[in-house]
Enzyme design. Structure first.
Site, PDB file in Angstrom:
ATOM      1  N   GLN A   1      -1.999  -5.158   3.014  1.00 32.95           N
ATOM      2  CA  GLN A   1      -2.206  -5.726   1.691  1.00 32.95           C
ATOM      3  C   GLN A   1      -1.346  -5.035   0.630  1.00 32.95           C
ATOM      4  OE1 GLN A   1      -6.856  -5.800   2.036  1.00 32.95           O
ATOM      5  NE2 GLN A   1      -6.269  -7.240   0.435  1.00 32.95           N
ATOM      6  N   HIS A   2      -1.229  -5.719  -0.499  1.00 33.09           N
ATOM      7  CA  HIS A   2      -0.752  -5.164  -1.773  1.00 33.09           C
ATOM      8  C   HIS A   2       0.750  -4.938  -1.903  1.00 33.09           C
ATOM      9  CE1 HIS A   2      -4.950  -4.406  -2.515  1.00 33.09           C
ATOM     10  NE2 HIS A   2      -5.030  -3.428  -1.638  1.00 33.09           N
TER      11      HIS A   2
ATOM     12  N   ASP B   1      -4.925  -7.709   5.886  1.00 30.98           N
ATOM     13  CA  ASP B   1      -5.440  -7.116   7.116  1.00 30.98           C
ATOM     14  C   ASP B   1      -6.958  -7.013   7.150  1.00 30.98           C
ATOM     15  OD1 ASP B   1      -5.425  -5.154   5.130  1.00 30.98           O
ATOM     16  OD2 ASP B   1      -4.223  -3.725   6.276  1.00 30.98           O
TER      17      ASP B   1
END
EC number: 2.7.1.17
Length: 475
Positions: free
Chosen positions: A71-72, A236
């Site tokens: 992520q991110h 995820d």
């Protein structure tokens, strides 16, 4: 018997699983490493995916494929779709000051935190994409000027699987979009005004698809005749929830080096304290999540102190009584994120002649780690989540002591599925949903799951809470 592919493009590696869409049976799999570091050329992810797919027997016979990714992260593209600079990953902390500035600019303190929690479900921290965009605008203005679009690691890989057909074809999903800092899980809309606040101007962003919507088709050179459908993919943690079959009332506790505690919820979270990130999930619901810095590393540290391996540590822990006769370990070995104690240190309290044994210390280490995770569970329930059972996954769940002591700490039934690639499995299950259609993802049975009945020992949590309050911060 249609086949589907699930991809887990994590920080460390890429895993590809090929499963039967209807039953979930694992047929083939492959893996390839990613480079180390907190910034990576996305091309390395692409080459790893190609290599892992080849190891898994290729994609020519699959009906659908979905990508779950870390992520991110920030992937910036120019107007021709070229990567502007190496992607900054979730664990790159250079944007910590940018995160603090964004909160301060929104009113600072509780007012600023409340603004962001209400707007996006989460208070910005260094991992979020919007903070990395702010860092880029401030520290690399010449590169920032070239940026036309921003996307996430899984978005970029899905786009490459489609043949990189132009910026307008970028696609993402609710789960990963909810970790950017400029998309609202509560409304289901981008907050482009916040993107502009973070970066200084608006950018092309991926279209957010529903859980079973297709992001296009696999490029001809990668697939077979007719080519596979591409799922929207997800982050995820959302993929892991889908992979273990978590539903409302389930809390997933993942024990790796760090720990995550997240639940499938019917309503979005908005925690102004910042302890709970109000993400969306991959099923159309929500995924409030708490992250702790210290999980399995607490077991590693205790094993090192005692000069034993992890299996021996578990045997010692199970030979001591619940509560370790008052010995408590607070496992803030590298500071802590939840609660927000970045300068804290670990501590052992209640040391007496009676508790000065390897068994007591081993028990205190296991209970302390689980109590820290239970603090995260408390934060989730304070936001309205329901905890009917805990699904325990990750490397730490392999410990017999962790499995048996967890119900005493969490106070609810605990189920432990066998070790597996649950992020990749969740992506594969999403791909099966896209391939088969229907109102929900297909039900796949996870064989070999262990179940432990609730057996709460309140004294364990009480004495941990008392010791936690004595922990000092470094100066």
């Amino acid at each position: 018997m249609p086949l589907v592919a699930g991809v887990d493009s994590s920080t460390q590696s890429c895993k590809v699983v090929i499963r039967d869409a209807e039953t979930g049976a694992l047929l083939r799999q492959g893996r390839a490493p990613h480079p180390d570091g907190t910034e990576v050329d996305p091309e390395a992810w692409w080459q790893a995916l190609r290599s892992a797919a080849d190891q898994a027997g290729g994609l020519a016979d699959v009906a659908a494929i979905s990508v779950a990714g870390q992520q991110h992260g920030m992937v910036c593209l120019d107007e021709d779709g070229r990567v502007v600079r190496p992607a900054l990953l979730w664990n790159d902390t250079r944007s910590a000051d940018a995160a603090a500035d964004l909160v301060e600019e929104a009113g600072g303190g509780s007012a600023g935190s409340r603004f962001w929690a209400e707007a996006t479900g989460s208070v910005p921290v260094a991992s979020f994409t919007i903070t990395k965009l702010r860092w880029l605008a401030r520290h690399e203005p010449e590169l920032a000027a070239r940026v036309a679009a921003v996307c996430l690691p899984h978005d970029w890989l899905t786009w490459r699987l489609a043949g990189a057909p132009g910026l307008g074809a970028l696609r993402t999903d609710r789960g990963d979009a909810s970790g950017t800092g400029y998309w609202s899980p509560a409304t289901g809309d981008y907050r482009l005004d916040l993107l502009e606040r973070g970066f200084g101007r608006r950018l092309v962003v991926p279209e957010v698809l529903g859980p079973a919507e297709s992001a296009g088709k696999l490029a001809d050179e990668l697939g077979g005749p007719g080519s596979a459908l591409l799922g929207a993919g997800t982050g995820d943690n959302a993929a892991a929830a889908l992979g273990v079959g978590a539903g409302p009332g389930d809390v997933v506790v993942s024990i790796g080096t760090s720990g995550t505690v997240f639940s499938v919820a019917d309503v979005p979270a908005a925690d102004e304290s910042g302890a709970v990130a109000g993400f969306a999930d991959a099923s159309g619901r929500f995924l409030p999540l708490v992250c702790t810095l210290n999980a399995a590393r607490a077991l590693d540290a205790a094993a090192a102190m005692l000069g034993v391996n992890l299996d021996e540590l578990a045997e010692l822990a199970l030979s001591a009584p619940a509560g370790a006769d008052g010995l408590v370990m607070v496992p803030y070995l590298e500071g802590e994120r939840t609660p927000n104690r970045p300068l804290a240190t670990g501590a052992v309290h209640g040391l007496t002649l009676r508790t000065s044994t390897p068994a007591h210390l081993a028990r205190a280490a296991v209970e302390g780690m689980l109590c820290a995770l239970a603090d995260g569970l408390d934060a989730l329930t304070a936001q309205g989540a329901t905890a009917r059972r805990v699904i325990l996954v990750g490397g730490g769940a392999r410990s017999a002591a962790v499995r048996q002591i967890a119900p005493q700490v969490f106070g609810c039934p605990v189920v432990v599925p066998p070790a597996g690639e649950y992020v990749a499995d969740g992506a594969a299950r999403q791909a099966a949903w896209v391939a088969l259609g229907g109102a929900a993802a297909p039900v796949w049975t996870v064989e070999g799951t262990e179940e432990y009945a609730a057996a709460a020992v309140p004294a364990v949590r009480d004495q941990y809470a008392a010791a936690r309050g004595l922990v000092l911060d470094r100066r």
